[in-house]
Design a protein around this motif. Structure first.
Motif, PDB file in Angstrom:
ATOM      1  N   LEU A 162       0.834  -1.188   0.000  1.00  0.00           N
ATOM      2  CA  LEU A 162       0.000   0.000   0.000  1.00  0.00           C
ATOM      3  C   LEU A 162       0.875   1.247   0.000  1.00  0.00           C
ATOM      4  N   ALA A 163       0.467   2.260  -0.754  1.00  0.00           N
ATOM      5  CA  ALA A 163       1.210   3.505  -0.827  1.00  0.00           C
ATOM      6  C   ALA A 163       1.043   4.312   0.457  1.00  0.00           C
ATOM      7  N   LEU A 164       2.119   4.981   0.872  1.00  0.00           N
ATOM      8  CA  LEU A 164       2.077   5.851   2.042  1.00  0.00           C
ATOM      9  C   LEU A 164       1.612   7.249   1.643  1.00  0.00           C
ATOM     10  N   TYR A 165       0.839   7.868   2.538  1.00  0.00           N
ATOM     11  CA  TYR A 165       0.483   9.283   2.380  1.00  0.00           C
ATOM     12  C   TYR A 165       1.448  10.152   3.177  1.00  0.00           C
ATOM     13  N   ASP A 166       1.737   9.735   4.418  1.00  0.00           N
ATOM     14  CA  ASP A 166       2.709  10.474   5.214  1.00  0.00           C
ATOM     15  C   ASP A 166       3.369   9.531   6.210  1.00  0.00           C
ATOM     16  N   ILE A 167       4.387  10.071   6.897  1.00  0.00           N
ATOM     17  CA  ILE A 167       5.149   9.274   7.856  1.00  0.00           C
ATOM     18  C   ILE A 167       5.617  10.175   8.988  1.00  0.00           C
ATOM     19  N   SER A 168       5.735   9.606  10.179  1.00  0.00           N
ATOM     20  CA  SER A 168       6.258  10.324  11.332  1.00  0.00           C
ATOM     21  C   SER A 168       6.933   9.318  12.245  1.00  0.00           C
ATOM     22  N   LEU A 169       7.473   9.815  13.348  1.00  0.00           N
ATOM     23  CA  LEU A 169       8.063   8.901  14.323  1.00  0.00           C
ATOM     24  C   LEU A 169       7.002   8.011  14.968  1.00  0.00           C
ATOM     25  N   GLY A 170       5.747   8.460  14.918  1.00  0.00           N
ATOM     26  CA  GLY A 170       4.694   7.687  15.556  1.00  0.00           C
ATOM     27  C   GLY A 170       4.016   6.670  14.676  1.00  0.00           C
ATOM     28  N   GLY A 171       4.075   6.875  13.340  1.00  0.00           N
ATOM     29  CA  GLY A 171       3.382   5.936  12.471  1.00  0.00           C
ATOM     30  C   GLY A 171       3.288   6.441  11.050  1.00  0.00           C
ATOM     31  N   VAL A 172       2.351   5.871  10.291  1.00  0.00           N
ATOM     32  CA  VAL A 172       2.179   6.207   8.882  1.00  0.00           C
ATOM     33  C   VAL A 172       0.684   6.270   8.566  1.00  0.00           C
ATOM     34  N   LEU A 174      -1.753   5.229   5.323  1.00  0.00           N
ATOM     35  CA  LEU A 174      -1.719   4.403   4.129  1.00  0.00           C
ATOM     36  C   LEU A 174      -2.964   4.635   3.289  1.00  0.00           C
ATOM     37  N   TRP A 175      -2.800   4.624   1.977  1.00  0.00           N
ATOM     38  CA  TRP A 175      -3.938   4.682   1.067  1.00  0.00           C
ATOM     39  C   TRP A 175      -4.484   3.275   0.871  1.00  0.00           C
ATOM     40  N   LEU A 176      -5.787   3.110   1.011  1.00  0.00           N
ATOM     41  CA  LEU A 176      -6.410   1.828   0.705  1.00  0.00           C
ATOM     42  C   LEU A 176      -6.772   1.775  -0.776  1.00  0.00           C
ATOM     43  N   PRO A 177      -6.749   0.589  -1.383  1.00  0.00           N
ATOM     44  CA  PRO A 177      -7.054   0.480  -2.812  1.00  0.00           C
ATOM     45  C   PRO A 177      -8.499   0.812  -3.131  1.00  0.00           C
ATOM     46  N   THR A 178      -9.417   0.530  -2.192  1.00  0.00           N
ATOM     47  CA  THR A 178     -10.820   0.887  -2.342  1.00  0.00           C
ATOM     48  C   THR A 178     -11.330   1.366  -0.992  1.00  0.00           C
ATOM     49  N   ALA A 179     -12.382   2.171  -0.998  1.00  0.00           N
ATOM     50  CA  ALA A 179     -12.896   2.751   0.239  1.00  0.00           C
ATOM     51  C   ALA A 179     -13.433   1.698   1.193  1.00  0.00           C
ATOM     52  N   ASP A 180     -13.855   0.534   0.652  1.00  0.00           N
ATOM     53  CA  ASP A 180     -14.411  -0.513   1.511  1.00  0.00           C
ATOM     54  C   ASP A 180     -13.489  -1.724   1.629  1.00  0.00           C
ATOM     55  N   ALA A 181     -12.201  -1.533   1.401  1.00  0.00           N
ATOM     56  CA  ALA A 181     -11.255  -2.650   1.473  1.00  0.00           C
ATOM     57  C   ALA A 181     -11.274  -3.268   2.874  1.00  0.00           C
ATOM     58  N   VAL A 209      -3.951  -0.203  13.301  1.00  0.00           N
ATOM     59  CA  VAL A 209      -4.854   0.782  12.693  1.00  0.00           C
ATOM     60  C   VAL A 209      -5.540   1.571  13.804  1.00  0.00           C
ATOM     61  N   ARG A 210      -5.395   2.898  13.761  1.00  0.00           N
ATOM     62  CA  ARG A 210      -5.959   3.735  14.810  1.00  0.00           C
ATOM     63  C   ARG A 210      -7.099   4.633  14.318  1.00  0.00           C
ATOM     64  N   HIS A 211      -7.109   5.030  13.051  1.00  0.00           N
ATOM     65  CA  HIS A 211      -8.230   5.841  12.583  1.00  0.00           C
ATOM     66  C   HIS A 211      -8.364   5.763  11.075  1.00  0.00           C
ATOM     67  N   HIS A 212      -9.555   6.127  10.585  1.00  0.00           N
ATOM     68  CA  HIS A 212      -9.871   6.158   9.159  1.00  0.00           C
ATOM     69  C   HIS A 212     -10.189   7.585   8.748  1.00  0.00           C
ATOM     70  N   LEU A 213      -9.903   7.930   7.514  1.00  0.00           N
ATOM     71  CA  LEU A 213     -10.277   9.233   6.970  1.00  0.00           C
ATOM     72  C   LEU A 213     -10.667   9.052   5.509  1.00  0.00           C
ATOM     73  N   THR A 214     -11.904   9.425   5.180  1.00  0.00           N
ATOM     74  CA  THR A 214     -12.368   9.371   3.798  1.00  0.00           C
ATOM     75  C   THR A 214     -12.202  10.749   3.177  1.00  0.00           C
ATOM     76  N   GLU A 222     -14.130   9.030  -4.124  1.00  0.00           N
ATOM     77  CA  GLU A 222     -13.756   8.994  -2.719  1.00  0.00           C
ATOM     78  C   GLU A 222     -12.650   7.969  -2.497  1.00  0.00           C
ATOM     79  N   ALA A 223     -11.714   8.327  -1.663  1.00  0.00           N
ATOM     80  CA  ALA A 223     -10.620   7.426  -1.307  1.00  0.00           C
ATOM     81  C   ALA A 223     -10.498   7.418   0.210  1.00  0.00           C
ATOM     82  N   LYS A 224      -9.858   6.375   0.726  1.00  0.00           N
ATOM     83  CA  LYS A 224      -9.734   6.269   2.179  1.00  0.00           C
ATOM     84  C   LYS A 224      -8.272   6.110   2.582  1.00  0.00           C
TER      85      LYS A 224
END
Length: 257
Positions: A162-172, A174-181, A209-214, A222-224
């Motif tokens: 899965l492609a990364l959107y961002d990164i930090s010392l705490g985590g990353v 990730l882009w999901l391939p579909t919104a309902d994956a 996994v700690r949170h979702h964002l659509t 729409e992407a998640k």
């Protein structure tokens, strides 16, 4: 958003969430809760409501907060089946990120109401609201042209990338391939993940996994994204992340000149 192995249809059972201390970010006073939710309603961001024990969700907007009656009204969903499941759900989780401020809260059962002559949902105001007023770690967006990839080896049915959107010392994120994956429910853990950082090295990490964002893309689709925390990060791993973030910052400053 590359996916190098097919996502299987059956999601694995989520593991128990980690022990993140959210007490200092939690609103408990009814006046504070109502004020914060009114602010969200006025701003109008999309809100994700997870129902049916996290198996289904709707995208909605908060319409009205009646502090005196203790009621929150939100918009009717576009899918009749998920609307039905939401009405049958005894526990619902609301998640949104207005202006980057992550907000999450849990309510009881929803009911159908009329709001300004339209169908809508109503729930009792939550007793608590988690409001992350600042990020725990500085996050940096990864390159779009050549995205970083997280390879999850222990994904059910075979490894995925899965492609990364961002990164930090705490985590990353990730882009999901579909919104309902499937396979990325809140609390889900993956112990064997690898992220290659160009010019720096390879991260061997465990994620939760700690949170979702659509989000809505420019083409209207729409992407998640899913926000994942590093579990028990080692000092050597944090050093690699710091070096990579510093490298990206140097490259971007050079381009801006």
């Amino acid at each position: 958003m590359p996916l190098k192995a097919s996502i299987v249809n059956e999601a694995s059972r989520p593991a128990a969430p980690g022990s993140l201390d959210l007490s200092r970010y939690t609103l408990n006073a009814p006046v504070e809760i109502a004020h914060h939710l009114k602010t969200i309603a006025q701003a109008g961001p999309m809100v994700t409501v997870f129902s049916n024990r996290g198996r289904t969700f709707i995208l909605t907007r908060l319409l009205e907060v009646d502090a005196k009656a203790g009621v929150l009204v939100f918009d009717w969903g576009s899918n009749p089946e998920t609307n039905r499941q939401l009405l049958e759900s005894e526990r619902n989780v609301f998640v949104c990120s207005p202006e980057g401020v992550k907000t999450q809260f849990v309510t009881g059962a929803a009911r159908e109401v009329r709001h300004e002559e339209r169908q809508a949902f109503a729930v009792d105001l939550p007793e608590q609201v988690v409001k992350l007023q600042r990020r725990e770690y500085f996050r940096i967006q990864t390159p779009v042209a050549h995205p970083l990839v997280c390879r999850i080896e222990d994904f059910p049915g075979g490894a995925v990338e899965l492609a990364l959107y961002d990164i930090s010392l705490g985590g990353v994120a990730l882009w999901l391939p579909t919104a309902d994956a499937p396979g990325f429910e809140l609390g889900q853990r993956y112990a064997r993940c690898q992220i290659a950082l160009p010019g720096v090295g390879v991260l061997d990490v465990a994620l939760e996994v700690r949170h979702h964002l659509t989000v809505q893309q420019r083409n209207g689709n729409e992407a998640k994204r899913v926000g994942c925390y590093f579990l028990d990060p080692r000092p050597a791993m944090e050093t690699l992340v710091q070096r990579y973030v510093a490298q990206l910052e140097r490259e971007r400053r050079a381009l801006s000149r």
